[in-house]
Design a protein around this motif. Sequence first.
Motif, short mmCIF file in Angstrom:
data_model
loop_
_atom_site.label_atom_id
_atom_site.label_comp_id
_atom_site.label_asym_id
_atom_site.label_seq_id
_atom_site.Cartn_x
_atom_site.Cartn_y
_atom_site.Cartn_z
N SER A 67 0.80 -1.22 0.00
CA SER A 67 0.00 0.00 0.00
C SER A 67 0.84 1.28 0.00
O SER A 67 0.30 2.38 -0.03
N GLY A 68 2.15 1.14 0.03
CA GLY A 68 3.00 2.32 0.07
C GLY A 68 3.24 2.92 -1.30
O GLY A 68 3.63 2.22 -2.23
N LEU A 69 2.99 4.21 -1.42
CA LEU A 69 3.24 4.91 -2.68
C LEU A 69 4.70 5.38 -2.71
O LEU A 69 5.26 5.79 -1.71
N ASN A 70 5.30 5.32 -3.89
CA ASN A 70 6.65 5.82 -4.11
C ASN A 70 7.70 5.11 -3.26
O ASN A 70 8.68 5.72 -2.81
N ILE A 71 7.48 3.83 -2.99
CA ILE A 71 8.51 3.04 -2.33
C ILE A 71 8.72 1.75 -3.13
O ILE A 71 7.80 1.27 -3.79
N ASP A 72 9.93 1.23 -3.06
CA ASP A 72 10.24 -0.04 -3.71
C ASP A 72 10.49 -1.05 -2.60
O ASP A 72 11.57 -1.06 -1.99
N PRO A 73 9.52 -1.94 -2.29
CA PRO A 73 9.67 -2.89 -1.19
C PRO A 73 10.90 -3.78 -1.31
O PRO A 73 11.42 -4.25 -0.31
N ASN A 74 11.37 -4.00 -2.54
CA ASN A 74 12.53 -4.86 -2.72
C ASN A 74 13.76 -4.31 -2.01
O ASN A 74 14.66 -5.08 -1.63
N LEU A 75 13.81 -3.00 -1.81
CA LEU A 75 14.95 -2.40 -1.11
C LEU A 75 15.05 -2.91 0.32
O LEU A 75 16.14 -2.99 0.89
N LEU A 76 13.90 -3.23 0.90
CA LEU A 76 13.88 -3.81 2.25
C LEU A 76 13.97 -5.32 2.20
O LEU A 76 14.68 -5.94 2.98
N VAL A 77 13.25 -5.93 1.27
CA VAL A 77 13.15 -7.39 1.21
C VAL A 77 14.52 -8.04 1.05
O VAL A 77 14.80 -9.07 1.67
#
Length: 373
Positions: free
Chosen positions: A204-214
């Motif tokens: 649900s986060g806009l303008n974020i790339d979850p892969n950077l955390l994953v």
Amino acid sequence: MYIIIAYLFFPNYPVKAEDKMVIMMNVSFRQIILLYCLQKLNGERTIYSIYHLLQGKKSSQTIQDAHLFQLSAFFHTDTNITRQQIADHAHELKRNSLIAETLDQHFILTAEGERVLKRGLSISPVPSYLNGWKYGRAGLLLWERLSLAVQVLSHLQHRETKYIPVQRRPETLLWVKEFVQTYGLNRKDLSENLYTELTSLLESGLNIDPNLLVVRLSGCGRIGLTEIQAAQEMKMDPVHYHYQFLNIIHYLALRIEEDHFPIMSAFLERETDILLTKSTEKTYTLLKDGHSLDDIIHIRRLKPSTIEDHIVELALNIPQFSIAEYVNAKKQRQIKEAIKAANTKQLREIRKYAPEASYFEIRIVLAKFGDNS
């Protein structure tokens, strides 16, 4: 997008290759940050005030500057930076005619510097969820707890007991141990619920790339990347990666505070609503007990200027704190008009338009009303 998280919790989940993000810049992202901060400071503070800001120094001056110059998002966001690096970057920016020195260690952006900053921000804007003032320390703790909990639950799900914890601080190890042991669910349900909440937040986060955390998460049969390794994997400037990662952590903290995430909410340690230096807290306690400024100076055996710093910090951070006792309504209006006329935050220049006001009074009004003065 979330296959790595799924695999950490669910042993039979297949893993595929991840996409990579490439960002090209003519100057380093850290230099873009310095240019951005220098633009905000407009020559009114030294280059080393940025060092204290990024380090998150809890001094009255740094806290006031963070708010006064609208730089609180960067507070405590680059604790690895050194004074020498700041000096080296300033030298390079000056050599490349991006900044000009007005006074000793005071810089402003040149026209070329403004152009480079504008172009840099168009490619890599200031992360939209970055809030170092509110989540700087709480966010780091959130990551410590989350990354270790994911690792622990992953190994439990895979029935593997031998591994090296990704976090070593005893407080974090104890916290995760108690979290797993005392949470009112069996470990399978706890894993599934954490996976559901985390993926829901990231989706649900806009303008974020979850892969950077994953890519940083570790689990059974998978070692998460370090920050440097993750930046290399994503082909990103290391400092740019660092800030994008912080952006995700601060986004998680914000959403956890705003919405109902029963599992994830446990990872966020709420700081007090009012963030003050310890010395200012002591002064505030005495004020609430009815002591005057002269009393507090005598009781605490501090310089009047130090206690004045505390009053300015209180005006800055506590919405309900009244400054009427220190600046009457008429003088407040005069100072506000002087601030607009001077078109600067330099006290000396403001006082030229309000000579009857003291520097202390001007500082209080600036702290209380900021750009709305």
